[in-house]
Design a protein around this motif. Structure first.
Motif, PDB file in Angstrom:
ATOM      1  N   GLU A   1      93.722  53.370 -23.836  1.00  0.00           N
ATOM      2  CA  GLU A   1      92.978  52.997 -22.625  1.00  0.00           C
ATOM      3  C   GLU A   1      91.527  53.437 -22.739  1.00  0.00           C
ATOM      4  N   GLY A   2      91.359  54.661 -23.276  1.00  0.00           N
ATOM      5  CA  GLY A   2      89.999  55.170 -23.486  1.00  0.00           C
ATOM      6  C   GLY A   2      89.214  54.266 -24.420  1.00  0.00           C
ATOM      7  N   LEU A   3      89.886  53.862 -25.509  1.00  0.00           N
ATOM      8  CA  LEU A   3      89.229  52.989 -26.487  1.00  0.00           C
ATOM      9  C   LEU A   3      88.831  51.656 -25.842  1.00  0.00           C
ATOM     10  N   ALA A   4      89.751  51.120 -25.016  1.00  0.00           N
ATOM     11  CA  ALA A   4      89.451  49.855 -24.347  1.00  0.00           C
ATOM     12  C   ALA A   4      88.206  50.003 -23.476  1.00  0.00           C
ATOM     13  N   LEU A   5      88.115  51.129 -22.775  1.00  0.00           N
ATOM     14  CA  LEU A   5      86.933  51.338 -21.932  1.00  0.00           C
ATOM     15  C   LEU A   5      85.680  51.492 -22.798  1.00  0.00           C
ATOM     16  N   SER A   6      85.808  52.236 -23.915  1.00  0.00           N
ATOM     17  CA  SER A   6      84.670  52.380 -24.839  1.00  0.00           C
ATOM     18  C   SER A   6      84.155  51.014 -25.264  1.00  0.00           C
ATOM     19  N   LEU A   7      85.097  50.149 -25.649  1.00  0.00           N
ATOM     20  CA  LEU A   7      84.703  48.805 -26.088  1.00  0.00           C
ATOM     21  C   LEU A   7      84.043  48.043 -24.953  1.00  0.00           C
ATOM     22  N   GLY A   8      84.577  48.165 -23.758  1.00  0.00           N
ATOM     23  CA  GLY A   8      84.004  47.494 -22.598  1.00  0.00           C
ATOM     24  C   GLY A   8      82.586  47.972 -22.331  1.00  0.00           C
ATOM     25  N   LEU A   9      82.404  49.303 -22.362  1.00  0.00           N
ATOM     26  CA  LEU A   9      81.067  49.872 -22.158  1.00  0.00           C
ATOM     27  C   LEU A   9      80.095  49.327 -23.188  1.00  0.00           C
ATOM     28  N   ALA A  10      80.531  49.353 -24.469  1.00  0.00           N
ATOM     29  CA  ALA A  10      79.657  48.911 -25.554  1.00  0.00           C
ATOM     30  C   ALA A  10      79.322  47.437 -25.393  1.00  0.00           C
ATOM     31  N   PHE A  11      80.336  46.632 -25.087  1.00  0.00           N
ATOM     32  CA  PHE A  11      80.128  45.193 -24.977  1.00  0.00           C
ATOM     33  C   PHE A  11      79.103  44.872 -23.884  1.00  0.00           C
ATOM     34  N   ALA A  12      79.320  45.453 -22.706  1.00  0.00           N
ATOM     35  CA  ALA A  12      78.399  45.181 -21.592  1.00  0.00           C
ATOM     36  C   ALA A  12      76.987  45.658 -21.921  1.00  0.00           C
TER      37      ALA A  12
ATOM     38  N   VAL B   1      83.117  59.894 -17.909  1.00  0.00           N
ATOM     39  CA  VAL B   1      83.629  58.524 -17.954  1.00  0.00           C
ATOM     40  C   VAL B   1      84.876  58.550 -18.844  1.00  0.00           C
ATOM     41  N   PRO B   2      86.017  58.056 -18.386  1.00  0.00           N
ATOM     42  CA  PRO B   2      87.260  58.242 -19.145  1.00  0.00           C
ATOM     43  C   PRO B   2      87.385  57.330 -20.363  1.00  0.00           C
ATOM     44  N   GLU B   3      86.406  57.414 -21.260  1.00  0.00           N
ATOM     45  CA  GLU B   3      86.504  56.615 -22.487  1.00  0.00           C
ATOM     46  C   GLU B   3      87.198  57.436 -23.571  1.00  0.00           C
ATOM     47  N   LEU B   4      87.200  56.954 -24.795  1.00  0.00           N
ATOM     48  CA  LEU B   4      88.025  57.532 -25.852  1.00  0.00           C
ATOM     49  C   LEU B   4      87.789  59.032 -26.069  1.00  0.00           C
TER      50      LEU B   4
END
Lengths: 256, 220
Positions: B19-30, B170-173
């Motif tokens: 889940e953390g990784l998914a958020l990391s990717l989302g943050l990076a993408f945006a 922020v609950p990222e990876l």
């Protein structure tokens, strides 16, 4: 009486404090083929580039078909025309460059179609068929879907000429189009230009190919230090030059 | 050194890491998407003949590139609210990373713009295209091809920079990994797994970018 196509009056061009064009006058009729010769730095390429506003100029005027190019005078103040208006005026002329300047990420067809679609407003199919027609004309229909990187220098230059001609310009400008080519590729390009001349296309050529200028031109202009040094029909110019500068120039160039 | 590796505790919380990784990717993408837009506009500013545009673009790049990203992250989350700009953790971080990546990408794009020969623009002008048409049809496609390799490494850097969001919870990876570390005391295992997830993701990103590069390569 043939119609006047191009009228240059007292053209002045400066780079900073260096004046490279010091008052050039030239009138060209529809269908004329004029070669501009002269040593490097004499202003011949600059003059050509002023005609399609690739260079700004500070004084004088250029008219094509009666239209004042690039500048307008409003209330006594000389102003550059709006960018869109200049773009429209540029489309009245076509230009071929020494370095071809084909768009490397587009096929031969796409290079030609870009202007037809964006400037002339043609649809894709119509643009493609115009591209086919002109590539056939320059002998490269079989290369229609090749990228510039897959073509020889001579072939690239022929595509570049087709790209310019396809826009149906009133006047073609050739800027030393064979100077960057290997000697054995020069002729194929000159043949294309000769064909266009025979079709009655109005052309201004800056060239170092004296033999070609002699054969193809209706008139030759010799530029010397930012001015027209001498002009006339090619026979008179090359065989009995009136000025010492032209005589010297011809002696030093390969014409004999 | 009586430490025996035991990944069981980490595996139990593995979905948290994902889940953390998914958020990391989302943050990076945006952030990178916004950063590309900012970077593109700034790059045209940097090469502009208009002195005001080039100077302001230059100032932005200088200030942002010479400030540590962690400082920027802390500034926007803790200092901006004092100035009346109140953003959520995620919004604040994405905004910061976007502005940060904009400055780096601007330099990448500037190099790309300068690598397009001036003859290309002139050829476009000569057939009657407007400056805008030349930019979209000729300059941008050529520039993009030129910058793809450095764009790829910049994007990977920026993806890894999302780990700094942990500093503002922020609950990222990285944040999730730290939480698991604290709860399970499996220090080595947690960070090994987290590192592997970063490496794997970056490798996939790099492979994707190489695929794009191959796709856009012009035959010669």
């Amino acid at each position: 009486m043939t119609q006047t196509l191009l009228e240059i009056r007292d053209l002045h061009k400066r780079y900073g404090t260096v004046e490279v064009l010091k008052g050039v006058d030239c009138t060209m009729a529809q269908g004329e083929v004029i070669s501009i010769i002269g040593s490097s730095g004499s202003g011949k390429t600059t003059m050509l580039r002023c005609i399609n506003m690739l260079e700004e100029f500070q004084g004088g005027s250029i008219r094509i078909d009666g239209q004042e190019i690039g500048y307008e005078t409003v209330g006594g103040v000389r102003k550059r025309k709006k960018e869109n208006e200049i773009a429209r005026q540029r489309a009245m002329t076509g230009m071929a460059f020494q370095q071809f300047n084909l768009f490397p990420h587009m096929t031969a067809a796409k290079n030609i179609m870009l202007g037809l679609m964006k400037v002339r407003g043609m649809g894709r199919d119509e643009a493609r068929s115009v591209a086919e027609k002109w590539l056939d004309r320059v002998g490269l229909l079989s290369r229609i879907d090749h990228y510039p990187g897959q073509l020889s220098g001579g072939q690239q230059q022929r595509v570049a000429i087709a790209r310019a001609i396809a826009m149906n310009p009133k006047l073609m400008l050739f800027d030393e189009v064979t100077s960057a080519l290997d000697p054995e590729l020069v002729n194929e390009v000159l043949q294309v230009i000769k064909g266009l001349a025979e079709d009655g296309m109005s052309m201004l050529l800056v060239t170092h190919e004296m033999r070609f200028a002699y054969e193809v031109s209706t008139r030759v202009i010799f530029m010397n230090q930012g001015r027209i040094g001498e002009e006339g029909n090619p026979k008179d110019m090359f065989v009995k030059p009136q000025t010492e500068r032209l005589a010297e120039f011809l002696k030093s160039s390969s014409f004999n | 050194m009586g430490y025996t590796l035991n990944f069981a505790a980490v595996w139990r919380s593995f979905d948290l890491l994902l889940e953390g990784l998914a958020l990391s990717l989302g943050l990076a993408f945006a952030a990178i998407l916004a950063g590309c837009l900012i970077g593109l506009v700034t790059a045209f500013g940097l090469v502009s003949k208009n002195l005001f545009l080039s100077k302001s673009a230059g100032l932005y790049v200088t200030v942002i590139r010479n400030t540590p990203i962690l400082v920027l992250v802390l500034f926007s989350y803790f200092a901006l609210p004092q100035l009346g700009v109140r953003l959520g953790k995620i919004e604040s971080f994405v905004l910061t990373l976007a502005i940060y990546s904009g400055a780096y990408l601007a330099e990448v794009f500037r190099g790309g713009l300068l690598s397009v020969p001036p003859g290309q623009r002139e050829a476009g002008l000569a057939i009657g295209l407007t400056e805008m048409q030349i930019r979209t049809s000729i300059i941008l496609p050529l520039m993009l091809r030129n910058v793809l390799p450095s764009l790829s490494s910049t994007m990977i850097s920026l993806f890894k920079d999302t780990s700094l969001a942990a500093a503002i919870a922020v609950p990222e990876l990285t944040f999730e990994a730290r939480k698991i570390n604290v709860e399970t005391f499996r220090v080595i295992e947690t960070w090994i797994v987290a590192s592997c997830l970063y490496v794997a993701t970056c490798s996939v990103l790099a492979a994707l970018m190489r695929a794009v590069e191959r796709r856009l390569t012009v035959p010669r």
